[in-house]
Design a protein around this motif. Structure first.
Motif, PDB file in Angstrom:
ATOM      1  N   TYR A  68       0.838  -1.207   0.000  1.00 14.14           N
ATOM      2  CA  TYR A  68       0.000   0.000   0.000  1.00 14.14           C
ATOM      3  C   TYR A  68       0.876   1.261   0.000  1.00 14.14           C
ATOM      4  O   TYR A  68       1.741   1.400   0.872  1.00 14.14           O
ATOM      5  CB  TYR A  68      -0.935   0.016   1.216  1.00 14.14           C
ATOM      6  CG  TYR A  68      -2.158  -0.829   1.027  1.00 14.14           C
ATOM      7  CD1 TYR A  68      -3.386  -0.240   0.732  1.00 14.14           C
ATOM      8  CD2 TYR A  68      -2.104  -2.216   1.126  1.00 14.14           C
ATOM      9  CE1 TYR A  68      -4.527  -1.014   0.549  1.00 14.14           C
ATOM     10  CE2 TYR A  68      -3.232  -2.994   0.945  1.00 14.14           C
ATOM     11  CZ  TYR A  68      -4.441  -2.390   0.659  1.00 14.14           C
ATOM     12  OH  TYR A  68      -5.559  -3.157   0.466  1.00 14.14           O
ATOM     13  N   PRO A  69       0.652   2.174  -0.925  1.00 12.91           N
ATOM     14  CA  PRO A  69       1.452   3.411  -0.989  1.00 12.91           C
ATOM     15  C   PRO A  69       0.906   4.474  -0.038  1.00 12.91           C
ATOM     16  O   PRO A  69       0.223   5.407  -0.436  1.00 12.91           O
ATOM     17  CB  PRO A  69       1.297   3.829  -2.454  1.00 12.91           C
ATOM     18  CG  PRO A  69      -0.048   3.311  -2.847  1.00 12.91           C
ATOM     19  CD  PRO A  69      -0.239   2.037  -2.074  1.00 12.91           C
ATOM     20  N   PHE A  70       1.198   4.322   1.251  1.00 19.29           N
ATOM     21  CA  PHE A  70       0.601   5.170   2.281  1.00 19.29           C
ATOM     22  C   PHE A  70       1.565   6.136   2.937  1.00 19.29           C
ATOM     23  O   PHE A  70       1.175   7.123   3.537  1.00 19.29           O
ATOM     24  CB  PHE A  70      -0.016   4.290   3.384  1.00 19.29           C
ATOM     25  CG  PHE A  70       1.008   3.747   4.344  1.00 19.29           C
ATOM     26  CD1 PHE A  70       1.267   4.392   5.553  1.00 19.29           C
ATOM     27  CD2 PHE A  70       1.731   2.609   4.038  1.00 19.29           C
ATOM     28  CE1 PHE A  70       2.219   3.905   6.427  1.00 19.29           C
ATOM     29  CE2 PHE A  70       2.679   2.113   4.904  1.00 19.29           C
ATOM     30  CZ  PHE A  70       2.924   2.768   6.108  1.00 19.29           C
ATOM     31  N   ALA A 110       7.965  11.642  -1.497  1.00 20.01           N
ATOM     32  CA  ALA A 110       8.135  10.376  -2.206  1.00 20.01           C
ATOM     33  C   ALA A 110       7.436   9.288  -1.398  1.00 20.01           C
ATOM     34  O   ALA A 110       7.230   9.441  -0.189  1.00 20.01           O
ATOM     35  CB  ALA A 110       9.612  10.033  -2.372  1.00 20.01           C
ATOM     36  N   ILE A 111       7.071   8.213  -2.073  1.00 20.45           N
ATOM     37  CA  ILE A 111       6.391   7.100  -1.417  1.00 20.45           C
ATOM     38  C   ILE A 111       7.166   5.819  -1.706  1.00 20.45           C
ATOM     39  O   ILE A 111       7.373   5.464  -2.866  1.00 20.45           O
ATOM     40  CB  ILE A 111       4.939   6.941  -1.935  1.00 20.45           C
ATOM     41  CG1 ILE A 111       4.143   8.224  -1.720  1.00 20.45           C
ATOM     42  CG2 ILE A 111       4.273   5.751  -1.248  1.00 20.45           C
ATOM     43  CD1 ILE A 111       2.777   8.205  -2.377  1.00 20.45           C
ATOM     44  N   ASN A 112       7.588   5.137  -0.644  1.00 25.79           N
ATOM     45  CA  ASN A 112       8.257   3.849  -0.776  1.00 25.79           C
ATOM     46  C   ASN A 112       7.344   2.744  -0.279  1.00 25.79           C
ATOM     47  O   ASN A 112       6.580   2.936   0.658  1.00 25.79           O
ATOM     48  CB  ASN A 112       9.556   3.816   0.025  1.00 25.79           C
ATOM     49  CG  ASN A 112      10.637   4.670  -0.583  1.00 25.79           C
ATOM     50  OD1 ASN A 112      10.715   4.827  -1.786  1.00 25.79           O
ATOM     51  ND2 ASN A 112      11.473   5.236   0.260  1.00 25.79           N
ATOM     52  N   LEU A 113       7.453   1.580  -0.907  1.00 25.52           N
ATOM     53  CA  LEU A 113       6.684   0.402  -0.538  1.00 25.52           C
ATOM     54  C   LEU A 113       7.581  -0.560   0.238  1.00 25.52           C
ATOM     55  O   LEU A 113       8.792  -0.379   0.276  1.00 25.52           O
ATOM     56  CB  LEU A 113       6.155  -0.280  -1.797  1.00 25.52           C
ATOM     57  CG  LEU A 113       5.376   0.635  -2.753  1.00 25.52           C
ATOM     58  CD1 LEU A 113       5.078  -0.097  -4.047  1.00 25.52           C
ATOM     59  CD2 LEU A 113       4.116   1.148  -2.115  1.00 25.52           C
ATOM     60  N   GLY A 114       7.005  -1.614   0.800  1.00 22.99           N
ATOM     61  CA  GLY A 114       7.768  -2.620   1.531  1.00 22.99           C
ATOM     62  C   GLY A 114       7.824  -3.918   0.753  1.00 22.99           C
ATOM     63  O   GLY A 114       6.790  -4.531   0.500  1.00 22.99           O
ATOM     64  N   ALA A 115       9.039  -4.332   0.360  1.00 22.10           N
ATOM     65  CA  ALA A 115       9.210  -5.552  -0.424  1.00 22.10           C
ATOM     66  C   ALA A 115      10.346  -6.394   0.162  1.00 22.10           C
ATOM     67  O   ALA A 115      11.084  -5.955   1.034  1.00 22.10           O
ATOM     68  CB  ALA A 115       9.493  -5.206  -1.883  1.00 22.10           C
ATOM     69  N   LEU A 116      10.467  -7.609  -0.361  1.00 20.51           N
ATOM     70  CA  LEU A 116      11.494  -8.553   0.086  1.00 20.51           C
ATOM     71  C   LEU A 116      12.680  -8.508  -0.861  1.00 20.51           C
ATOM     72  O   LEU A 116      12.558  -8.822  -2.046  1.00 20.51           O
ATOM     73  CB  LEU A 116      10.906  -9.965   0.142  1.00 20.51           C
ATOM     74  CG  LEU A 116       9.659 -10.110   1.015  1.00 20.51           C
ATOM     75  CD1 LEU A 116       9.065 -11.511   0.868  1.00 20.51           C
ATOM     76  CD2 LEU A 116       9.984  -9.787   2.461  1.00 20.51           C
ATOM     77  N   LEU A 119      13.528  -4.220   0.832  1.00 22.17           N
ATOM     78  CA  LEU A 119      13.747  -3.373  -0.332  1.00 22.17           C
ATOM     79  C   LEU A 119      12.560  -2.428  -0.381  1.00 22.17           C
ATOM     80  O   LEU A 119      11.425  -2.838  -0.089  1.00 22.17           O
ATOM     81  CB  LEU A 119      13.793  -4.233  -1.604  1.00 22.17           C
ATOM     82  CG  LEU A 119      14.147  -3.512  -2.885  1.00 22.17           C
ATOM     83  CD1 LEU A 119      15.661  -3.333  -2.970  1.00 22.17           C
ATOM     84  CD2 LEU A 119      13.655  -4.303  -4.074  1.00 22.17           C
ATOM     85  N   HIS A 120      12.796  -1.180  -0.721  1.00 19.68           N
ATOM     86  CA  HIS A 120      11.716  -0.195  -0.735  1.00 19.68           C
ATOM     87  C   HIS A 120      11.585   0.429  -2.128  1.00 19.68           C
ATOM     88  O   HIS A 120      12.192   1.464  -2.407  1.00 19.68           O
ATOM     89  CB  HIS A 120      11.954   0.872   0.329  1.00 19.68           C
ATOM     90  CG  HIS A 120      11.965   0.307   1.707  1.00 19.68           C
ATOM     91  ND1 HIS A 120      10.813  -0.140   2.320  1.00 19.68           N
ATOM     92  CD2 HIS A 120      12.968   0.079   2.569  1.00 19.68           C
ATOM     93  CE1 HIS A 120      11.120  -0.601   3.519  1.00 19.68           C
ATOM     94  NE2 HIS A 120      12.421  -0.488   3.696  1.00 19.68           N
ATOM     95  N   PRO A 121      10.789  -0.216  -2.992  1.00 19.41           N
ATOM     96  CA  PRO A 121      10.573   0.368  -4.324  1.00 19.41           C
ATOM     97  C   PRO A 121       9.817   1.688  -4.218  1.00 19.41           C
ATOM     98  O   PRO A 121       8.942   1.846  -3.364  1.00 19.41           O
ATOM     99  CB  PRO A 121       9.704  -0.669  -5.037  1.00 19.41           C
ATOM    100  CG  PRO A 121       9.703  -1.882  -4.194  1.00 19.41           C
ATOM    101  CD  PRO A 121      10.063  -1.464  -2.809  1.00 19.41           C
ATOM    102  N   HIS A 122      10.169   2.617  -5.085  1.00 18.91           N
ATOM    103  CA  HIS A 122       9.391   3.854  -5.179  1.00 18.91           C
ATOM    104  C   HIS A 122       8.071   3.520  -5.852  1.00 18.91           C
ATOM    105  O   HIS A 122       8.048   2.901  -6.917  1.00 18.91           O
ATOM    106  CB  HIS A 122      10.140   4.913  -5.986  1.00 18.91           C
ATOM    107  CG  HIS A 122      11.240   5.554  -5.218  1.00 18.91           C
ATOM    108  ND1 HIS A 122      11.020   6.556  -4.312  1.00 18.91           N
ATOM    109  CD2 HIS A 122      12.574   5.328  -5.216  1.00 18.91           C
ATOM    110  CE1 HIS A 122      12.164   6.924  -3.774  1.00 18.91           C
ATOM    111  NE2 HIS A 122      13.120   6.195  -4.305  1.00 18.91           N
ATOM    112  N   ALA A 123       6.979   3.935  -5.242  1.00 22.75           N
ATOM    113  CA  ALA A 123       5.653   3.691  -5.830  1.00 22.75           C
ATOM    114  C   ALA A 123       5.585   4.263  -7.237  1.00 22.75           C
ATOM    115  O   ALA A 123       4.930   3.700  -8.118  1.00 22.75           O
ATOM    116  CB  ALA A 123       4.571   4.288  -4.945  1.00 22.75           C
ATOM    117  N   SER A 124       6.300   5.354  -7.486  1.00 21.68           N
ATOM    118  CA  SER A 124       6.275   5.991  -8.807  1.00 21.68           C
ATOM    119  C   SER A 124       6.910   5.129  -9.891  1.00 21.68           C
ATOM    120  O   SER A 124       6.651   5.354 -11.077  1.00 21.68           O
ATOM    121  CB  SER A 124       6.982   7.346  -8.738  1.00 21.68           C
ATOM    122  OG  SER A 124       8.310   7.187  -8.274  1.00 21.68           O
TER     123      SER A 124
END
Length: 159
Positions: free
Chosen positions: A22-24, A42-48, A100-105
């Motif tokens: 979720y991009p929160f 900026a918005i970062n997500l939570g990934a493995l 890893l924190h991908p940028h939602a953008s």
């Protein structure tokens, strides 16, 4: 959730598994704002991190931000971007090597709409930025105590 992402020019494509998609989390710090936040955040997500698959890795570059409030030290966090077009891709930090924190953008997969947002590092926001804070949103001058994983768990959105 399986996420697909890319840069603007297509020179880098990647996929990753994100239990916290979720991009929160809107970060208004100067680093995020200047490297990836045209809207002032900026918005970062939570990934493995172990699930990251990349095509075009030869085009990836890394940036270590200068931490002005920590005596000009370099951040250990590696901000990855495309060396061809400059698109911000993800953040990886050796202090949390599994994440890893991908940028939602940079994500091409449709992301879920968050039921609330967290506006963080508001003490660092640019003067021209007026945060659009919703009725359920939370605001913080610095970092919140709640992690990306904890936010997802509290709202029953971890998957």
């Amino acid at each position: 959730m399986h996420l697909e992402g890319s840069c603007h020019c297509g020179g880098v494509r990647f996929s990753v598994e994100a239990p916290h998609p979720y991009p929160f989390n809107l970060c208004y710090c100067s680093i995020c704002r200047k490297t990836a936040g045209g809207g002032g955040f900026a918005i970062n997500l939570g990934a493995l991190a172990e699930t990251l698959v990349v095509t075009g890795a030869e085009n990836i570059r890394s940036f270590h931000a200068i931490l002005h409030d920590e005596g000009e030290a370099l951040s250990p966090g590696e901000r990855k971007f495309c060396g061809l077009c400059g698109s911000a891709l993800w953040l990886w930090d050796p202090r949390w090597p599994d994440l890893l924190h991908p940028h939602a953008s940079a994500i091409d997969t449709d992301l879920p709409v968050p039921p609330e947002r967290t506006h963080l590092m508001l003490a660092s926001k640019a003067a021209w930025v007026e945060p659009c804070v919703g009725p359920k949103d939370k605001t913080f001058d610095r970092y919140p105590d709640e992690s990306i994983a904890e936010w997802h768990a509290r709202l029953g959105l971890a998957g």
